[in-house]
Design a protein around this motif. Structure first.
Motif, PDB file in Angstrom:
ATOM      1  N   PRO A  35       0.711  -1.167  -0.146  1.00 52.97           N
ATOM      2  CA  PRO A  35      -0.151  -0.016  -0.081  1.00 52.97           C
ATOM      3  C   PRO A  35       0.852   1.366  -0.128  1.00 52.97           C
ATOM      4  N   GLU A  36       1.947   1.075   0.729  1.00 58.63           N
ATOM      5  CA  GLU A  36       2.765   2.457   0.746  1.00 58.63           C
ATOM      6  C   GLU A  36       3.650   2.536  -0.576  1.00 58.63           C
ATOM      7  N   SER A  37       3.756   1.813  -1.640  1.00 65.34           N
ATOM      8  CA  SER A  37       4.690   1.634  -2.645  1.00 65.34           C
ATOM      9  C   SER A  37       4.353   3.286  -3.567  1.00 65.34           C
ATOM     10  N   ASN A  38       5.327   3.623  -3.994  1.00 62.96           N
ATOM     11  CA  ASN A  38       5.461   4.888  -4.817  1.00 62.96           C
ATOM     12  C   ASN A  38       4.117   4.855  -5.813  1.00 62.96           C
ATOM     13  N   PRO A  39       3.181   5.458  -5.596  1.00 64.90           N
ATOM     14  CA  PRO A  39       2.134   5.714  -6.554  1.00 64.90           C
ATOM     15  C   PRO A  39       2.538   6.080  -7.898  1.00 64.90           C
ATOM     16  N   GLU A  40       3.489   6.889  -8.273  1.00 63.57           N
ATOM     17  CA  GLU A  40       3.777   7.327  -9.629  1.00 63.57           C
ATOM     18  C   GLU A  40       4.627   6.159 -10.487  1.00 63.57           C
ATOM     19  N   LYS A  41       5.160   5.267  -9.508  1.00 65.94           N
ATOM     20  CA  LYS A  41       5.787   4.057 -10.262  1.00 65.94           C
ATOM     21  C   LYS A  41       4.701   3.020 -10.397  1.00 65.94           C
ATOM     22  N   THR A  42       3.724   2.863  -9.675  1.00 66.45           N
ATOM     23  CA  THR A  42       2.710   1.838  -9.750  1.00 66.45           C
ATOM     24  C   THR A  42       1.764   2.513 -10.882  1.00 66.45           C
ATOM     25  N   GLU A  43       1.537   3.587 -10.884  1.00 61.49           N
ATOM     26  CA  GLU A  43       0.976   4.115 -12.063  1.00 61.49           C
ATOM     27  C   GLU A  43       1.564   3.979 -13.429  1.00 61.49           C
TER      28      GLU A  43
END
Length: 294
Positions: A35-43
């Motif tokens: 859940p705390e993963s970098n949202p930009e990288k996930t996107e």
């Protein structure tokens, strides 16, 4: 079974490259992220075509959902005991419970099977996980790639660009050291993940160079040949590392303390591949030593 590959550690440098290499081969790719993963990288992964599963690693049901229907789990997790042993074991058990037939652990390093316990703390963690994984009913494939080639540009003692020197140890001036780029490691790992007949161990090297080889290479790339410097006896270097480690216990909680970096240099001269498995997947154009330095 469809080629559905689940990648853990997909927001990391190697993991992201493995995802893209798998997509290029036409595989269906999933990524399990915290859940705390970098949202930009996930996107960015999602936009590339990766199906994202957000999971708490302490919740087996969430990990099992990510593993459901998967043909192989690839771990590119990076960290210390709580990641390489604990979190990776949680992922492994979820894969077993979900009926996943294959697992590729985060063993992207020198062939640690040739090294005794204590030679490299980060390798010892991988040995611990390996013993756990080999007790589970799942097929394992470890990819040993030597050192990542980008470290040659970091001014390490092996190739010190600031001092224009090349380190070696007594009797090791012609010792071949294995290097592989992140991109080539990712491409090979993707091929192995899609190969249901992949063996337990695969050993690769984009290029192999000795300290002696680096002299003419440094002249070609940098315009002047670097001088070779004898660092003494390798076993004495190992003893020095052990002493440094004892007086810096805070490093046990750091991924790359100074003594761990020394252990990596020791490992380069203590173990290398006797044979390479590069030809298993012949469509890879391997990065050369000159390309790595340039």
């Amino acid at each position: 079974m469809e080629n559905i590959i689940l990648v853990a550690g997909a927001t990391g440098n190697l993991g992201e490259k493995i995802c893209r290499a798998l997509l290029a081969k036409g595989a269906q790719v999933r990524a399990v992220v915290r859940p705390e993963s970098n949202p930009e990288k996930t996107e960015a992964l999602r936009e590339a075509g990766v199906l994202i599963f957000t999971a708490d690693f302490n919740d087996p049901s969430q990990l099992q959902a990510a593993c459901s229907g998967v043909s192989c789990v690839v771990s590119a997790l990076a960290g210390l005991h709580e990641v390489i042993v604990e979190a990776q074991s949680q992922l492994l058990d979820a894969a077993v419970d979900a009926g996943v037939p294959r697992f590729i652990p985060s063993d992207f390093c020198t062939d640690y099977t040739q090294l005794a316990e204590g030679c490299n703390r980060n390798f010892d963690l991988r040995k611990t996980f390996s013993r756990i994984a080999e007790s589970r009913p799942i097929r394992l494939t470890s990819v040993f790639n030597g050192a990542f080639s980008y470290v040659l540009r970091f001014g390490i003692p092996l190739l010190d660009q600031k001092n224009k020197s090349i380190a070696y140890y007594k009797g090791k001036s012609d010792w071949k050291i294995d290097f592989t780029s992140l991109e080539d490691t990712a491409a090979f790992t993707a091929a192995a993940a899609l190969d249901n007949a992949a063996p337990r161990f695969l050993r690769i090297a984009g290029f192999r160079v000795s300290p002696e080889d680096l002299v003419p290479l440094s002249a070609k790339v940098f315009g002047t040949p670097f001088r070779m410097e004898n660092q003494g006896i390798l076993d004495q270097f190992k003893e020095t590392i052990e002493k440094v480690r004892k007086v810096h216990p805070e490093g046990e909680h750091e991924l790359y303390p100074a003594w761990q970096q020394m252990q990596y240099l020791y490992s380069m001269f203590a173990a290398h591949h006797d044979e390479l498995d590069n030809a298993c997947y012949p469509d890879i154009s391997w990065q050369t030593a000159e390309e790595a330095l340039q």
